[in-house]
Write an enzyme that holds these catalytic residues in place. Sequence first.
Site, PDB file in Angstrom:
ATOM      1  N   CYS A 137       0.847  -1.059  -0.037  1.00  0.00           N
ATOM      2  CA  CYS A 137       0.274  -0.026  -0.037  1.00  0.00           C
ATOM      3  C   CYS A 137       0.792   1.397   0.225  1.00  0.00           C
ATOM      4  CB  CYS A 137      -0.980   0.071   1.219  1.00  0.00           C
ATOM      5  SG  CYS A 137      -1.967   1.364   1.111  1.00  0.00           S
ATOM      6  N   ASN A 202       1.257  -4.262  -6.485  1.00  0.00           N
ATOM      7  CA  ASN A 202       0.231  -3.601  -5.702  1.00  0.00           C
ATOM      8  C   ASN A 202       0.454  -2.153  -6.566  1.00  0.00           C
ATOM      9  OD1 ASN A 202      -1.353  -1.988  -3.744  1.00  0.00           O
ATOM     10  ND2 ASN A 202      -0.824  -3.714  -2.486  1.00  0.00           N
ATOM     11  N   CYS A 345      -3.948   0.112 -46.870  1.00  0.00           N
ATOM     12  CA  CYS A 345      -3.914   1.312 -46.639  1.00  0.00           C
ATOM     13  C   CYS A 345      -4.866   2.415 -47.015  1.00  0.00           C
ATOM     14  CB  CYS A 345      -2.415   1.809 -47.259  1.00  0.00           C
ATOM     15  SG  CYS A 345      -2.188   3.492 -47.013  1.00  0.00           S
ATOM     16  N   CYS A 348      -3.672   7.774 -44.880  1.00  0.00           N
ATOM     17  CA  CYS A 348      -3.774   8.915 -43.761  1.00  0.00           C
ATOM     18  C   CYS A 348      -2.356   9.631 -43.803  1.00  0.00           C
ATOM     19  CB  CYS A 348      -4.241   8.299 -42.509  1.00  0.00           C
ATOM     20  SG  CYS A 348      -3.002   7.178 -41.614  1.00  0.00           S
ATOM     21  N   CYS A 355       7.854   8.450 -39.323  1.00  0.00           N
ATOM     22  CA  CYS A 355       9.062   8.137 -39.828  1.00  0.00           C
ATOM     23  C   CYS A 355       9.724   9.478 -40.399  1.00  0.00           C
ATOM     24  CB  CYS A 355       9.152   7.229 -40.949  1.00  0.00           C
ATOM     25  SG  CYS A 355      10.376   6.352 -41.229  1.00  0.00           S
ATOM     26  N   CYS A 382      15.111   1.536 -43.965  1.00  0.00           N
ATOM     27  CA  CYS A 382      14.141   0.838 -42.822  1.00  0.00           C
ATOM     28  C   CYS A 382      15.181   0.168 -41.855  1.00  0.00           C
ATOM     29  CB  CYS A 382      13.053   0.226 -43.480  1.00  0.00           C
ATOM     30  SG  CYS A 382      12.038  -0.654 -42.106  1.00  0.00           S
ATOM     31  N   CYS A 388       6.144   2.865 -37.589  1.00  0.00           N
ATOM     32  CA  CYS A 388       5.276   3.000 -38.589  1.00  0.00           C
ATOM     33  C   CYS A 388       4.040   2.282 -38.358  1.00  0.00           C
ATOM     34  CB  CYS A 388       5.536   2.608 -39.815  1.00  0.00           C
ATOM     35  SG  CYS A 388       6.536   1.260 -40.198  1.00  0.00           S
ATOM     36  N   CYS A 392       0.010   3.223 -37.306  1.00  0.00           N
ATOM     37  CA  CYS A 392      -0.760   2.900 -38.324  1.00  0.00           C
ATOM     38  C   CYS A 392      -2.267   2.449 -37.501  1.00  0.00           C
ATOM     39  CB  CYS A 392      -0.678   1.680 -39.160  1.00  0.00           C
ATOM     40  SG  CYS A 392      -1.618   1.282 -40.459  1.00  0.00           S
TER      41      CYS A 392
HETATM   42  C1  LIG Z   1      -9.336   1.385  -4.562  1.00  0.00           C
HETATM   43  C2  LIG Z   1      -8.503   0.355  -4.512  1.00  0.00           C
HETATM   44  C3  LIG Z   1      -8.231  -0.193  -3.000  1.00  0.00           C
HETATM   45  C4  LIG Z   1      -7.174  -1.158  -2.833  1.00  0.00           C
HETATM   46  N1  LIG Z   1      -6.765  -1.622  -1.764  1.00  0.00           N
HETATM   47  C5  LIG Z   1      -5.939  -2.510  -1.448  1.00  0.00           C
HETATM   48  C6  LIG Z   1      -5.780  -3.063  -0.332  1.00  0.00           C
HETATM   49  O1  LIG Z   1      -6.667  -2.878   0.716  1.00  0.00           O
HETATM   50  N2  LIG Z   1      -5.016  -3.971  -0.145  1.00  0.00           N
HETATM   51  C7  LIG Z   1      -4.176  -4.286  -1.188  1.00  0.00           C
HETATM   52  O2  LIG Z   1      -3.304  -5.599  -1.133  1.00  0.00           O
HETATM   53  N3  LIG Z   1      -4.041  -3.740  -2.474  1.00  0.00           N
HETATM   54  C8  LIG Z   1      -5.169  -3.025  -2.558  1.00  0.00           C
HETATM   55  N4  LIG Z   1      -5.454  -2.384  -3.958  1.00  0.00           N
HETATM   56  C9  LIG Z   1      -4.626  -2.800  -5.019  1.00  0.00           C
HETATM   57  C10 LIG Z   1      -5.283  -4.003  -5.727  1.00  0.00           C
HETATM   58  O3  LIG Z   1      -5.332  -5.050  -5.117  1.00  0.00           O
HETATM   59  C11 LIG Z   1      -4.299  -4.514  -7.128  1.00  0.00           C
HETATM   60  O4  LIG Z   1      -3.008  -4.811  -6.637  1.00  0.00           O
HETATM   61  C12 LIG Z   1      -3.781  -3.213  -7.929  1.00  0.00           C
HETATM   62  O5  LIG Z   1      -5.162  -2.588  -8.072  1.00  0.00           O
HETATM   63  C13 LIG Z   1      -3.403  -3.587  -9.268  1.00  0.00           C
HETATM   64  O6  LIG Z   1      -4.430  -4.499  -9.869  1.00  0.00           O
HETATM   65  P1  LIG Z   1      -5.383  -3.963 -11.188  1.00  0.00           P
HETATM   66  O7  LIG Z   1      -4.677  -3.071 -12.121  1.00  0.00           O
HETATM   67  O8  LIG Z   1      -6.207  -5.252 -11.933  1.00  0.00           O
HETATM   68  O9  LIG Z   1      -6.417  -2.787 -10.447  1.00  0.00           O
HETATM   69  C14 LIG Z   1      -6.400  -1.336  -4.066  1.00  0.00           C
HETATM   70  C15 LIG Z   1      -6.576  -0.945  -5.384  1.00  0.00           C
HETATM   71  C16 LIG Z   1      -7.797  -0.143  -5.577  1.00  0.00           C
HETATM   72  C17 LIG Z   1      -8.063   0.515  -6.899  1.00  0.00           C
END
Ligand SMILES: Cc1cc2nc3c(=O)[nH]c(=O)nc-3n(C[C@H](O)[C@H](O)[C@H](O)COP(=O)(O)O)c2cc1C
Length: 424
Positions: A137, A202, A345, A348, A355, A382, A388, A392
Site C-alpha cells: 500500500c 500492488n 492502406c 492517412c 518516420c 528502414c 510505422c 498505423c
Molecule cells: C480502490 C483500491 C483499493 C485497494 N486496496 C488494496 C488493499 O486494501 N490491499 C491491497 O493489497 N491492495 C489494494 N489495492 C491494490 C489492488 O489489489 C491491485 O494490486 C492493484 O489495483 C493492481 O491491480 P489492477 O490493475 O487489476 O487494479 C487496491 C486498489 C484499489 C483500486
Amino acid sequence: MADLSIVFAGIKAPNPFWLASAPPTDKAYNVVRAFEAGWGGVVWKTLGEDPAAVNVSSRYSAHYGNNREVLGINNIELITDRSLEINLREITQVKKDWPDRALIVSLMVPCVEESWKHILPLVEATGADGIELNFGCPHGMPERGMGAAVGQVPEYVEQVTRWCKTYCSLPVIVKLTPNITDIRVAARAAHRGGADAVSLINTINSITSVDLEHMVALPTVGSKSTHGGYCGSAVKPIALNMVAEIARDPETQGLPICGIGGIGSWRDAAEFMALGSGAVQVCTAAMLHGFRIVEEMKDGLSRWMDSQGYANIAEFSGRAVGNTTDWKYLDINYQVIAKIDQEACIGCGRCHIACEDTSHQAIGSLKQADGTHKYEVIDEECVGCNLCQITCPVADCIEMVPMETGKPFLDWNHDPRNPYHVAV
Ligand SMILES: Cc1cc2nc3c(=O)[nH]c(=O)nc-3n(C[C@H](O)[C@H](O)[C@H](O)COP(=O)(O)O)c2cc1C
C-alpha cells in the site's frame, strides 16, 4: 475442454481468476456475488488491527484516453475500514458456504512480532485457504510504518514473512510493491523468509492530474490532495516486466507467482501466465465493468487453450520466460523491414509523418494524379523499429517482414564492435 482448475502454492481453485484485495472483496456481499459470477477465488480486502482505518472522501481519480476511456485509476483508500471482528465473521461464513473457491486473507499489521502473533491464529480459525501480506500500500499506511514502508526494506519483508510462517500454517503469499528499484530484491527476501508465493504488483505511486482552476491535484479532499496508487490497464506493461524479472531470476526459481496489474481480459491473463504466473488477480477491470467480466475471461482462456492443445494451465505457464532475456543476448544480425499493404492502406500518412519527423526517413510519400498520397517503404533506410506499424490505424496494414541477411546469429557479447566482447 481445457481444465482451468489450479493448485497455486497449495491452494486449490476451480479457475485462475481471483479478485485482488480491494473494494470488490471488502465484504461478504461483494465476495458472494463474485463467486456467483464465477470467480475462482478472492483475496479479501486487507485486514488490520482495530480500531479500523478511517478513509477520506473523495478517493479516486483517473487517467483518461482521448475517448474518455479509463487507462488507469489512482486511489487514496486505506485498508479495510470495517472492524476485524466483522470481517473475520464474514470470512468464516463465506468460506463455509463456498468451500471450492480460494479465499485468501490479505493482512497488514505493524512490523512487530506480537502484532502478527496475535492476528494470525484469528485468521487461521476462519478456515481461509491462505494469507497474503500487503507490503505494498503506497499511501497512508507507509506513514504508519506499514505497507510499502515494509515492502521497500528487504530485511523487513524477510522477517515478517518468517513470523507468518512461524505462527501460521496457511500458505503465505507475499504481495510486492512496485515502488522499488529492483523487484527481484524484494522477491528474494520473501523467498528467504519462507514465502510460499509472491503476488505482484500492488499500486504505483501516482498523481493522475491537476485541477488547474483550484490548483490542486486529484482526487481532492477539500482543498488538498495527496499521491495515490495507480492501477488498471496502464500498469500492465510494468507488472508484466516485474513478473518476468522474478520468473527468470535463478535465486527465486520455482517460487509461484500470482500476476496482478491491468488484467482485464483472458489474453492479459494468458500473457501473465506465459511469463510465469500460476494464477492472476484482477481489481480495476472488475471495478469498471462488474463481476461478469470473468465469464469472458474463463471462456476465452479455455477456447484459446483448446486451440493451442494445452490441457491445463501448467502446460503453458512460464513458456515465454526462456525467451525473455537480457538485451546483450539478442541477435544483432536479425533484421525486419516494414511492408505496407497498399490495398489496406487508407492513405492517412501517419506512418510517413512519424518516420519522416522522428525516425529514419524510410517511408516515401508519392503524390498521385488524383491528389492523394501513396506511401512506400524505402527498404535500404528502414531499420525495422515498428514505429510505422504502431502509428498505423489499420490493423495488419503494415507488416514487419524478416529479411534474409545471410549473416549468422551474433549477440553484443560476441560482437567485435563491443570493446568488452567475448572472443568466440
Ligand atoms: C480502490 C483500491 C483499493 C485497494 N486496496 C488494496 C488493499 O486494501 N490491499 C491491497 O493489497 N491492495 C489494494 N489495492 C491494490 C489492488 O489489489 C491491485 O494490486 C492493484 O489495483 C493492481 O491491480 P489492477 O490493475 O487489476 O487494479 C487496491 C486498489 C484499489 C483500486
